[in-house]
Design a protein around this motif. Structure first.
Motif, PDB file in Angstrom:
ATOM      1  N   TYR A 158     137.864 105.861  -9.967  1.00 28.64           N
ATOM      2  CA  TYR A 158     137.456 106.423  -8.677  1.00 28.64           C
ATOM      3  C   TYR A 158     138.684 106.671  -7.793  1.00 28.64           C
ATOM      4  N   VAL A 159     139.585 105.693  -7.758  1.00 25.27           N
ATOM      5  CA  VAL A 159     140.802 105.852  -6.962  1.00 25.27           C
ATOM      6  C   VAL A 159     141.648 107.008  -7.496  1.00 25.27           C
ATOM      7  N   LEU A 160     141.733 107.087  -8.822  1.00 18.71           N
ATOM      8  CA  LEU A 160     142.506 108.151  -9.455  1.00 18.71           C
ATOM      9  C   LEU A 160     141.938 109.517  -9.073  1.00 18.71           C
ATOM     10  N   GLY A 161     140.607 109.640  -9.100  1.00 19.16           N
ATOM     11  CA  GLY A 161     139.969 110.891  -8.697  1.00 19.16           C
ATOM     12  C   GLY A 161     140.333 111.251  -7.265  1.00 19.16           C
ATOM     13  N   GLY A 162     140.319 110.215  -6.398  1.00 18.20           N
ATOM     14  CA  GLY A 162     140.698 110.438  -5.010  1.00 18.20           C
ATOM     15  C   GLY A 162     142.119 110.965  -4.896  1.00 18.20           C
ATOM     16  N   PHE A 163     143.023 110.404  -5.688  1.00 15.62           N
ATOM     17  CA  PHE A 163     144.424 110.822  -5.600  1.00 15.62           C
ATOM     18  C   PHE A 163     144.628 112.233  -6.144  1.00 15.62           C
ATOM     19  N   THR A 183     142.420 114.731  -5.936  1.00  6.09           N
ATOM     20  CA  THR A 183     142.004 115.620  -4.855  1.00  6.09           C
ATOM     21  C   THR A 183     143.032 115.621  -3.729  1.00  6.09           C
ATOM     22  N   TYR A 184     143.552 114.442  -3.417  1.00  6.53           N
ATOM     23  CA  TYR A 184     144.578 114.327  -2.374  1.00  6.53           C
ATOM     24  C   TYR A 184     145.781 115.203  -2.712  1.00  6.53           C
ATOM     25  N   THR A 185     146.195 115.170  -3.989  1.00  9.16           N
ATOM     26  CA  THR A 185     147.362 115.947  -4.396  1.00  9.16           C
ATOM     27  C   THR A 185     147.089 117.444  -4.259  1.00  9.16           C
ATOM     28  N   PHE A 186     145.936 117.884  -4.784  1.00  9.21           N
ATOM     29  CA  PHE A 186     145.685 119.324  -4.811  1.00  9.21           C
ATOM     30  C   PHE A 186     145.286 119.862  -3.447  1.00  9.21           C
ATOM     31  N   TYR A 187     144.450 119.121  -2.712  1.00  9.14           N
ATOM     32  CA  TYR A 187     143.965 119.614  -1.436  1.00  9.14           C
ATOM     33  C   TYR A 187     144.920 119.250  -0.302  1.00  9.14           C
ATOM     34  N   GLY A 188     145.340 117.996  -0.298  1.00  9.50           N
ATOM     35  CA  GLY A 188     146.159 117.526   0.808  1.00  9.50           C
ATOM     36  C   GLY A 188     147.620 117.948   0.703  1.00  9.50           C
ATOM     37  N   GLN A 189     148.165 117.923  -0.533  1.00 10.81           N
ATOM     38  CA  GLN A 189     149.589 118.173  -0.694  1.00 10.81           C
ATOM     39  C   GLN A 189     149.901 119.632  -1.029  1.00 10.81           C
ATOM     40  N   LEU A 249     134.686 112.303  -9.251  1.00 10.17           N
ATOM     41  CA  LEU A 249     134.057 113.178  -8.259  1.00 10.17           C
ATOM     42  C   LEU A 249     133.812 112.423  -6.957  1.00 10.17           C
ATOM     43  N   VAL A 250     133.294 111.192  -7.054  1.00 11.39           N
ATOM     44  CA  VAL A 250     133.077 110.416  -5.820  1.00 11.39           C
ATOM     45  C   VAL A 250     134.405 110.184  -5.121  1.00 11.39           C
ATOM     46  N   GLY A 251     135.424 109.836  -5.918  1.00 12.70           N
ATOM     47  CA  GLY A 251     136.739 109.609  -5.328  1.00 12.70           C
ATOM     48  C   GLY A 251     137.204 110.834  -4.566  1.00 12.70           C
ATOM     49  N   GLY A 252     137.025 111.999  -5.194  1.00 16.14           N
ATOM     50  CA  GLY A 252     137.442 113.242  -4.553  1.00 16.14           C
ATOM     51  C   GLY A 252     136.657 113.524  -3.283  1.00 16.14           C
ATOM     52  N   LEU A 253     135.356 113.255  -3.317  1.00 12.74           N
ATOM     53  CA  LEU A 253     134.518 113.507  -2.133  1.00 12.74           C
ATOM     54  C   LEU A 253     134.928 112.592  -0.994  1.00 12.74           C
ATOM     55  N   LEU A 254     135.159 111.322  -1.320  1.00 11.34           N
ATOM     56  CA  LEU A 254     135.367 110.339  -0.251  1.00 11.34           C
ATOM     57  C   LEU A 254     136.777 110.358   0.311  1.00 11.34           C
ATOM     58  N   VAL A 255     137.704 110.989  -0.382  1.00 13.38           N
ATOM     59  CA  VAL A 255     139.071 110.985   0.120  1.00 13.38           C
ATOM     60  C   VAL A 255     139.128 111.703   1.475  1.00 13.38           C
ATOM     61  N   THR A 256     138.175 112.616   1.709  1.00 14.11           N
ATOM     62  CA  THR A 256     138.174 113.338   2.984  1.00 14.11           C
ATOM     63  C   THR A 256     137.757 112.445   4.140  1.00 14.11           C
ATOM     64  N   ILE A 257     137.053 111.365   3.859  1.00 14.90           N
ATOM     65  CA  ILE A 257     136.544 110.530   4.950  1.00 14.90           C
ATOM     66  C   ILE A 257     137.303 109.214   5.057  1.00 14.90           C
TER      67      ILE A 257
END
Lengths: 328, 289
Positions: free
Chosen positions: B40-45, B47-53, B201-209
């Motif tokens: 889950y954490v990996l998924g978040g990272f 999304t963080y890389t592609f969307y945030g960075q 997917l959950v990781g990616g969704l929740l990284v925004t919040i």
């Protein structure tokens, strides 16, 4: 009394010689007294792991030993600091209290099996950490610090164990105490496994319904075993608190509980001395990899995975022939 | 009151998704995936890389999270879990492997992303405010809707697609499925990959919040275990029920018990123990799953 073969006597003698004579001599010769602390930690973790191994023996995956180690550490610390009790009295009380709590918690949760039991024991560890943070008697996140070293133990004026704070090297004293405790733990474990109780445990490991249908009181045995297991956990934790002279809610966490389980797996679940070997290898493996700096965790976990891939039945399975389907 | 219920729905939807992946993996392979929180954490990272960075759109980040975790899950099943299950004389050996993987992912995340808390820019601005009785930022509502949509599409997928049917057959009875001509090895791999993908997917969704950080993995796994225990291991409806129940318990607990300090999880655990004493297999689980 158990009858040991001559080979086992030799092994026992070699163990005593190694632990009580050779290791202290090597340490004295090399001057690395910090090794005493490392070996003491290994011994204590091995005691707690022995408990986990025992619950494996009745076919339950126990990832909750950290909870009972934490409980034991707090009970001993509170008795010593707040009630001024002697550490040597608080040690068995800590073990017994952990066993008592294990009976209370075990009554409902030991009805669970397999993965359910593994999951709830894992949650248990987390809950004990949270409880230690929330209760006033445990002093929250600040923990209990500056616990005095164990005092003198004497019976009828004869000093059995001297006051640790008067010794010039308390670490060595802790080492010997732990070695004795570890020996007692594993002797008890060996005795349990090679007794009627051990046979009953093996029958439960294979099939609980079948065991109960031929008259084994399974609910009594599993609670008894869980209590013994937690007793070991409590003793190990109490001793740890005394050596570190402090207890925090983070002293034993989920990761520690998982490590206790890993020690058993690594050593092999079919062998009484498996957890001892597993603890030694894991602890020293981790220490040796310290040189690698930030890659320590990466290499350590990779080694674990590779080990699992090639030796899925534990380290001791290398030496001994595989028993066909012994776990099932 | 409305606020608590809304929080419960929001928490429950995301929890249910995490529990779904865990229960899917468990149902198919009898593996307790300790590394689920780390996935889950990996998924978040990702999304963080592609969307945030890198500045890709948010949806592209989510897709990348899914794809990465899907491939990762497939590889892990193929090269790690399948051989160990074949060679080991005890089922439990896979738990050690899973624990090793959890440590491994933690180490990889630490090396690649560091230990700092990471966040991404908000996807939608503004706050929904109904008379100060119910206050909810729009991005939370969006994520909640997306989570519910994912759960619904996952259920539809499991119910009506050929793959889903094969996976359900596999979960019911491995040998029977094999006899009916289901390619067991292939579908085990797909199932594990799907479970990992859901976590990503959950990781990616929740990284925004909530953002994402290294330490989130372990506690997430523990929460997922609790949900699976409430609902019953290996049952999809159970995972959803467990997730929603835990979400509501947490929302209510945080609102009602906050003046007594941090005892919400203590209370949840005590009630869980009482519940399990009455019903050891969870709400919808098979006895001894």
């Amino acid at each position: 009394m158990l009858k040991l073969t001559s080979l086992q006597w030799i092994g026992l003698a070699a163990f005593f010689l190694g632990v009580f004579v050779i290791v202290p001599m090597i340490i004295a010769a090399s001057g690395r007294t910090d090794l005493f602390f490392t070996l003491t930690s290994v011994g204590l973790l091995a005691i707690a792991s022995a408990g986990v191994w025992l619950t494996f023996y009745i076919g339950r995956i126990n990832i909750g030993q950290g909870a009972f180690a934490l409980l034991g550490a707090y009970v001993s610390a509170i008795l010593v600091t707040k009630a001024g009790m002697s550490f040597w009295l608080s040690l068995p009380i800590a073990g017994l209290f952990a066993a008592f709590v294990a009976v209370l918690i075990g009554l409902p949760i030991l009805r669970l099996r397999g993965v359910y039991f593994a999951m709830i024991t894992l949650v248990l560890t987390q809950v004990f950490t949270l409880t230690a943070l929330a209760l006033p008697i445990t002093n929250g996140a600040k923990g209990i610090t500056s616990i005095p070293l164990p005092g003198e133990l004497s019976i009828l004026g004869i000093t059995l164990i001297p006051d640790f704070s008067t010794l010039e090297n308390p670490r060595q004293a802790f080492y010997f105490t732990t070695a004795v405790l570890m020996f007692l733990t594993y002797a008890a474990l060996y005795r349990i496994v090679n007794s009627r109780l051990g046979h009953l445990c093996r029958s439960m490991q294979q099939n609980e319904e079948l065991a109960s249908s031929i008259g084994v009181n399974i609910s009594y045995i599993r609670i008894l075993i869980f209590a013994i297991s937690s007793f070991f956990g409590g003793i190990g934790g109490a001793m740890f608190g005394s050596i570190a002279q402090s207890v925090y809610p983070s002293s034993f966490q989920v990761a520690d509980s998982v490590n206790f389980m890993l020690n058993c797996f690594l050593g092999g679940l079919g062998y009484v001395f498996g957890p001892m070997l597993g603890t030694l290898v894991l602890y020293f493996g981790w220490d040796l990899l310290f040189e690698l700096g930030k890659y320590q965790m990466l290499v350590y976990s990779s080694l674990l995975i590779i080990l699992m891939l090639f030796l899925p039945n534990g380290l001791l399975s290398l030496r001994l022939p595989k028993k066909g389907g012994s776990g099932k | 009151m409305e606020q608590i219920l809304a929080n419960g729905v929001y928490l429950g939807a995301q929890y249910a998704m995490i529990a779904l992946g865990l229960t899917l993996i468990f149902a198919l392979m009898n593996v307790l995936n300790f590394a689920h929180g780390q996935m889950y954490v990996l998924g978040g990272f990702v999304t963080y890389t592609f969307y945030g960075q890198l500045g890709f759109p948010f949806v592209a980040g989510l897709v990348m999270s899914c794809v990465t975790l899907f491939i990762l899950g497939a590889l892990i099943e193929r090269f790690l879990f399948a051989p160990v299950i074949r060679r080991s004389s005890r089922d439990e050996s896979t738990m050690l492997l899973a624990a090793g993987l959890a440590f491994f992912f933690d180490a990889v995340i630490l090396l690649l992303f560091g230990e700092k808390q990471r966040g991404v820019p908000k996807i939608v601005n503004g706050v929904f405010n109904w008379d100060f009785r119910l206050i909810m930022p729009y991005d939370r509502i969006l994520i909640c809707v997306l989570a519910i949509l994912s759960i619904v599409s996952f259920i539809l997928f499991m119910q009506y697609s050929k793959t889903g049917r094969a996976l359900r057959a596999l979960a019911q009875d491995r040998t029977a499925a094999q006899l009916m001509g289901v390619n067991v090895d292939r579908y085990s791999m797909i199932g594990f990959a799907l479970g990992a993908m859901l976590a990503g997917l959950v990781g990616g969704l929740l990284v925004t919040i909530t953002g994402v950080n290294l330490g989130m993995g372990g506690p997430t796994s523990i929460k997922a275990f609790m949900m699976v225990m409430i609902g019953g291991a290996g049952v999809i409806s159970g995972a959803i029920a467990g997730g929603i129940i835990l979400g509501f318990l947490e929302a209510i607990g945080l609102a009602v018990l906050s003046q007594y300090g941090d005892i919400t999880y203590l209370m949840i655990f005590v009630s869980l123990m009482i519940f399990l004493a009455i019903r050891p297999q969870g709400l919808m689980g098979k006895p001894w799953g």
